[in-house]
Write a protein that holds these residues in place. Sequence first.
Motif, PDB file in Angstrom:
ATOM      1  N   HIS A  92       0.833  -1.207   0.000  1.00 50.30           N
ATOM      2  CA  HIS A  92       0.000   0.000   0.000  1.00 50.30           C
ATOM      3  C   HIS A  92       0.864   1.252   0.000  1.00 50.30           C
ATOM      4  CE1 HIS A  92      -3.280   2.698   0.874  1.00 50.30           C
ATOM      5  NE2 HIS A  92      -2.778   3.030   2.052  1.00 50.30           N
ATOM      6  N   ARG A  93       1.894   1.272   0.834  1.00 50.63           N
ATOM      7  CA  ARG A  93       2.782   2.437   0.888  1.00 50.63           C
ATOM      8  C   ARG A  93       3.537   2.617  -0.434  1.00 50.63           C
ATOM      9  NH1 ARG A  93       3.023   6.492   3.114  1.00 50.63           N
ATOM     10  NH2 ARG A  93       5.142   6.575   3.915  1.00 50.63           N
ATOM     11  N   GLN A  96       1.085   4.027  -2.896  1.00 49.71           N
ATOM     12  CA  GLN A  96       0.837   5.434  -2.589  1.00 49.71           C
ATOM     13  C   GLN A  96       1.982   6.315  -3.077  1.00 49.71           C
ATOM     14  OE1 GLN A  96       0.195   5.356   1.702  1.00 49.71           O
ATOM     15  NE2 GLN A  96      -1.867   6.137   1.396  1.00 49.71           N
ATOM     16  N   ARG A  99       1.993   6.488  -6.888  1.00 51.82           N
ATOM     17  CA  ARG A  99       0.861   7.301  -7.349  1.00 51.82           C
ATOM     18  C   ARG A  99       1.154   8.782  -7.145  1.00 51.82           C
ATOM     19  NH1 ARG A  99      -4.292   9.390  -5.930  1.00 51.82           N
ATOM     20  NH2 ARG A  99      -5.963   8.652  -7.310  1.00 51.82           N
TER      21      ARG A  99
END
Length: 376
Positions: A92-93, A96, A99
Amino acid sequence: MPALPLVHWTESGQPHSALWRSESAAPPPGRIQIADDKLSADAAYRLICEGTQLLWRGDFHNARQLLQALARRIDKKPRKPAATPLDAFNRHRQAQSQRARLLGSVLVPFDSDHQVTLRRAPDVQQACLEAYGPSSGPYLASLRELQGIIGAHEWRKKGVQIPALNARIHPHYGVFSPVRGEYIDLVARAPLPGGHPALAYDIGTGTGVLAAVLAQRGVDHVIATDQDPRALHCAQENLNRLGLQAHVELRQADLFPDGQSPLIVCNPPWLPARPSAPVEYAIYDPDSRMLRGFLQGLRAHLLSDGEGWLILSDLAEHLGLRQPGELASHIAQAGLRVIDRLDARPTHGRATDPTDPLHMARAAEITSLWRLAIAN
């Protein structure tokens, strides 16, 4: 304030330069291409994936639409299933970070008065002045960062309703907003040591919300510390608005002020991980620096019959970032003992959102107020 770096590019065959602003501490772009309304989203996506930054010269509203189209393309990329909660967090990190890097590749130009020099651009002067302070010349910044600044400006005007205060707290840009109310409610209902302490310390005050709660509960004098000038300015404005400025003294400090107090409160960042940008230090605490610093320094600054209140979520344990029993070990090693623990379940929307990549950990999360005292 350190001098801003310069960014250089060629436009219409001529060399150009401007100051570079990035709250995420991104380096100045190395490769810039001029872009306008004729550039398709697919072509823009290919360019930013190759590491090219796009300096927008078209219509401002079209730039926003391009950013939305780029976000859709980035978010369509399938993610591999995670084997463990820690794996889910790391993925997830990473997603992120990637992105943010890609969406930060659309740049907009500003003049020295913080105005965007594009067609149909909104008036962002006040929002940028609040975030950046006075400008020393024309500059470039990412459109994504500008959108964050505009959003923060609106939150600052509107404020966040705090039931424990029956009032609003107005967060500033770069200062963590108290949108998660469970930790505030814990401070509002925990029994005060001695019934009516004359003094309390609020360590890492941020918006000043916990200092305000303590003052409103009858603590005569609250000393609230923070090392971020933005936070101290934000806290002062909030306390003035609430009429509590006579009861709360703000000091710039890393953790504790001098002296001892019968009550010391700290709500450190909850996740022991490395932030990817300076603005994330309110969420991520590398190597649990602030948490351990608070615990290790508490004994020296606490009166013998006083209490230290540590407000902390166990999300790190559910994600595998902190081992079970590790917090208890830190408390014992600091020469402290636990008097009591007050718990609260999360009330934010992501705790019940099954599409959130960290849903399982968020659904199990508990926020606790640990009442600590000096061990015998």
